[in-house]
Write an enzyme that holds these catalytic residues in place. Structure first.
Site, short mmCIF file in Angstrom:
data_model
loop_
_atom_site.label_atom_id
_atom_site.label_comp_id
_atom_site.label_asym_id
_atom_site.label_seq_id
_atom_site.Cartn_x
_atom_site.Cartn_y
_atom_site.Cartn_z
N ALA A 46 3.52 -8.27 -4.72
CA ALA A 46 3.88 -9.42 -5.54
C ALA A 46 5.36 -9.72 -5.33
O ALA A 46 6.22 -8.90 -5.64
CB ALA A 46 3.61 -9.13 -7.01
N LEU A 47 5.67 -10.88 -4.76
CA LEU A 47 7.05 -11.28 -4.47
C LEU A 47 7.49 -12.35 -5.47
O LEU A 47 7.05 -13.49 -5.40
CB LEU A 47 7.16 -11.81 -3.05
CG LEU A 47 6.93 -10.81 -1.92
CD1 LEU A 47 6.96 -11.51 -0.56
CD2 LEU A 47 7.98 -9.70 -1.97
N CYS B 191 2.00 -11.02 -20.03
CA CYS B 191 2.00 -11.45 -18.63
C CYS B 191 1.61 -10.29 -17.72
O CYS B 191 0.81 -10.46 -16.80
CB CYS B 191 3.38 -11.99 -18.24
SG CYS B 191 3.48 -12.63 -16.56
N CYS C 177 10.56 -16.49 -19.64
CA CYS C 177 10.60 -17.32 -18.44
C CYS C 177 10.19 -18.76 -18.70
O CYS C 177 10.70 -19.67 -18.04
CB CYS C 177 9.74 -16.71 -17.34
SG CYS C 177 7.96 -16.69 -17.69
N SER D 256 11.47 -7.11 -6.11
CA SER D 256 10.16 -7.22 -5.46
C SER D 256 10.29 -7.23 -3.94
O SER D 256 9.42 -6.71 -3.23
CB SER D 256 9.43 -8.47 -5.94
OG SER D 256 10.14 -9.64 -5.61
#
Length: 358
Positions: free
Chosen positions: A6-7, A101, A199, A13
């Site tokens: 996951a980037l 999340c 976020c 990451s």
């Protein structure tokens, strides 16, 4: 192994993906696009998963020489994280959207898609450690760098998802060491600021976000005796332990500061009182996720508990009964609100997680 990395577009990451590749895994990078606003850009260090982050993730994947894809998970994120966040505040609870999340997007939807595509594991840039014992039990532990430890928001993932997760940064000495490694690898994100705050509330104004979502709902503020001492535009905008933003027209009789001690969104009443009323010695939490099959905790189990992502731990005893855990604290804890995530530790090991009910 075939590993899906996951980037996020950040330095953590990117280095995690690089380490997974160095370990000999077949790595594919994926960026999760979570915002419904396709023109959104980050504001300084606030927010994440924007167009800017997607571009940074692509450049990191190119540098590492791994395939790269963008998955649009904005609908799933809105329905399972943002909607839950608003509903919890509307119910007078204090949620942690990062926990949701990680539970529903980063280790639920992501793993579901990884399974469908034949991946063996998912690697992320979280700071936490997985210890595999001789008997095969996987333990989730705090990161070596306690200042960056993220085990609190990962505890909700459960044993099945833990078995498919990789945290290559868990043994990192410090965030600066990770940045230095990124620079040595010529990754352009080496000096990128960390994201913080919620976020999807990129300006940091949670109260304003809730007001836009729920509208004004004027009500009263009462003290511990039931006397009306102020007014508010919506009980949902307050949380237990809050001191700032009460805008009370007059101070308490003894001049001491007052704090929010209860939020009743059914009556639309906020109750305030002295700091002493915030202290609790027992916590009850529901929806238990237990990560320690060798520690059933059906009898009082000595442990330490944490109720905030960056908070300290308090020594306690915990008893699990079905889907509920009851925690008796050695010392009183202040400002605990329903909806917060309760994480149970023994030393650096995470035993379990639950959502505070009362």
């Amino acid at each position: 192994m075939k590993v899906l990395a996951a980037l996020s577009g950040g330095v953590d990451s990117a280095v995690a993906a690089a380490r997974a590749k160095d370990a000999g895994h077949d790595v594919v990078g994926v960026h999760m696009a979570l915002s419904r606003n396709r023109d959104e850009f980050r504001s300084g260090s606030r927010g994440c998963c924007s167009i800017e982050d997607s571009n940074d993730a692509r450049r990191a994947a190119d540098r590492l020489g791994i395939p790269y894809y963008v998955w649009d998970l904005s609908d799933e994120f809105h329905d399972r994280v943002v909607t839950d966040f608003v509903a919890e505040y509307q119910a007078g609870r204090t949620p942690n959207p990062c926990v949701r999340c990680n539970e529903h997007i980063k280790f639920d939807t992501l793993l579901e898609r990884a399974d469908a595509l034949g991946f063996d594991a998912v690697a992320t840039g979280h700071y936490a450690r997985i210890v595999i014992r001789d008997d095969g039990i996987r333990e989730l532990h705090r990161a070596r760098d306690l200042a960056k430890d993220q085990s609190y928001v990962l505890a909700v993932m459960g044993p099945e998802k833990l078995a498919r997760a990789m945290f290559p940064l868990g043994e990192s000495e410090s965030k600066q060491a990770v940045r230095n490694e990124a620079a040595a690898r010529l990754l352009g994100v080496s000096n990128k600021p960390d994201s913080y705050d919620i976020c999807f509330v990129a300006d940091g104004d949670t109260k304003g976000f809730l007001e836009r979502a729920l509208g004004e709902n004027p009500g009263v503020i009462e003290d511990e005796t039931g006397e009306v001492v102020g007014a508010h535009a919506g009980a949902y905008a307050f949380t237990v332990g809050q001191r700032k933003g009460l805008r009370l027209p007059r101070p308490a009789a003894d001049g001491a500061p007052r704090y929010v001690t209860a939020v009743d969104t059914v009556r639309n009443v906020v109750t305030v009182g002295p700091e002493t009323l915030l202290s609790v010695r027992e916590l009850t939490a529901d929806a238990v996720v237990w990560l320690a099959p060798d520690v059933p905790a059906t009898e009082p189990t000595r442990c330490e508990v944490q109720v905030r992502a960056h908070g300290s731990t308090t020594a306690a005893s915990a008893v699990v009964s079905g889907d509920r855990v009851t925690v008796t604290l050695d010392e009183p804890m202040r400002g605990v609100a329903a909806g917060q995530s309760l994480v149970i530790y023994q030393g650096t090991r995470v035993l379990g997680q639950a959502t505070i009910a009362r």
